[in-house]
Write a protein that holds these residues in place. Structure first.
Motif: not given
Length: 349
Positions: A39-44, A176-186
């Motif tokens: 929810a707060s990622w754009p703010l971060y 968050g950035a690396s987790l987002q890429l890994a989750l997207g690939r999975w």
């Protein structure tokens, strides 16, 4: 898809099951941290982009986690502290009144239908000075001890959950950035080409649900402040702040409204108490039944009743985190159903 069981896959499945079993007590903290981070990622991201380059990811994540924690916990802690203060003042007032004798209030004795019966029960239980003290002394000590232990365990458990959620949130901001890429690939490997659309739907649903909680709390606080002022309730702004802080979670605000009405009634203002109770409940109903679905529905594309059922059902299953997760899960279910209907529809024609 090759689903042949091999020793390697069996070992991997066993490790996953064992890991889930080990951390299952912290699932609520993990879900809370994930929902807050999404929810707060754009703010971060905006906050991180404005920091000097010499500030690392760990420092920026720690600073932003502290700010979000203060923003989320401060209103709840204020509401709890204020309620405890009001309860303490009420108990002191009851003790002083008990020393003089708690006579039957005129408004209670004159209440229609139940008034005479309630007055008779009052006189039988509280006949003279010190009666309330004598009544409390007859309370079963073991039951009181059990209630105290249960309250202590509840407080300790949720304090532990909040603490771990804060630590996990800092980790999610940092990685968050690396987790987002890994989750997207999975997800692309597991779900296929629709993975990105489902992620986008879930992300918008999470942010809409969190936004609805904040908007409802703000709406309830402001509207109840106006309602209490019109009703002539004492400390209207304080009680409005308490109610608004708790109203982000469905049904918690009603407890604050009821507590305020009881206190006003015991202080000798039954009419003001009744008007404040009715106005407060009307505002809370409007916030839960109209404002919350209106704000959340824009990002979820769910009918009003489904948003409401998601909030209430999620609260019952997962606690406070379920208020956000419940509507998100129903949003994904609604999307899957709609997609299935679109696929099957042409085949039936």
């Amino acid at each position: 898809m090759n689903l042949k069981l091999t020793p390697g896959r069996l070992l991997a499945a066993a490790i996953v099951v064992l890991s889930v079993w080990i951390v299952h007590d912290f699932i609520e903290a993990l879900l809370a941290a994930c929902m807050t981070a999404i929810a707060s990622w754009p703010l971060y991201a905006a906050f991180r982009s404005r920091l000097p380059s010499r500030v690392g990811n760990s420092a920026s994540a720690a600073i932003f986690t502290g700010a979000i924690t203060l923003l989320v916990l401060a209103p709840m802690l204020f509401a709890c502290w204020a309620l405890l203060s009001e309860a303490h003042a009420l108990l002191l007032g009851l003790a002083a009144a008990d020393s003089r004798g708690l006579g039957v209030p005129d408004w209670l004795a004159n209440a229609p239908v139940m008034g005479p019966w309630l007055a008779a029960r009052w006189q039988s239980q509280l006949p003279g000075p010190g009666a309330l003290l004598m009544l409390t002394q007859r309370t079963d000590p073991s039951a009181l001890l059990g209630w105290t232990q249960a309250l202590g365990q509840f407080t300790a458990r949720h304090a532990l959950i909040v603490g771990f959620a804060i630590l996990l949130l800092a980790f999610l901001y940092r990685e968050g950035a690396s987790l987002q890429l890994a989750l997207g690939r999975w997800l692309r490997e597991a779900v296929g080409d629709h993975a990105e659309r489902y992620v986008d739907i879930a992300t918008r649903a999470v942010r809409a649900s969190v936004s609805s909680m904040l908007v409802v709390a703000l709406f309830d606080g402001l509207a109840i402040a106006l309602a209490y002022t019109i009703a002539g309730a004492p400390r209207a702004l304080l009680w409005a702040a308490i109610t608004g802080s708790l109203a982000a979670v469905p049904f918690l605000g009603y407890g604050a409204v009821a507590a305020m009405a009881i206190q006003i009634a015991l202080e000798g203002g039954p009419t003001t108490a009744m008007i404040s109770l009715l106005l407060g409940c009307a505002v809370l109903i409007t916030g839960d039944k109209a404002v919350r679905p209106m704000v959340a529905g824009g990002g979820m594309q769910l009918p009003f009743v489904w948003v409401l059922m998601g909030c209430i059902g999620g609260l019952g299953v997962l606690g406070l985190t379920g208020v956000v997760i419940g509507p998100v899960v129903l949003t994904l279910a609604w999307e899957l159903w709609d997609e299935r209907v679109r696929q099957v529809g042409p085949a039936l024609r």
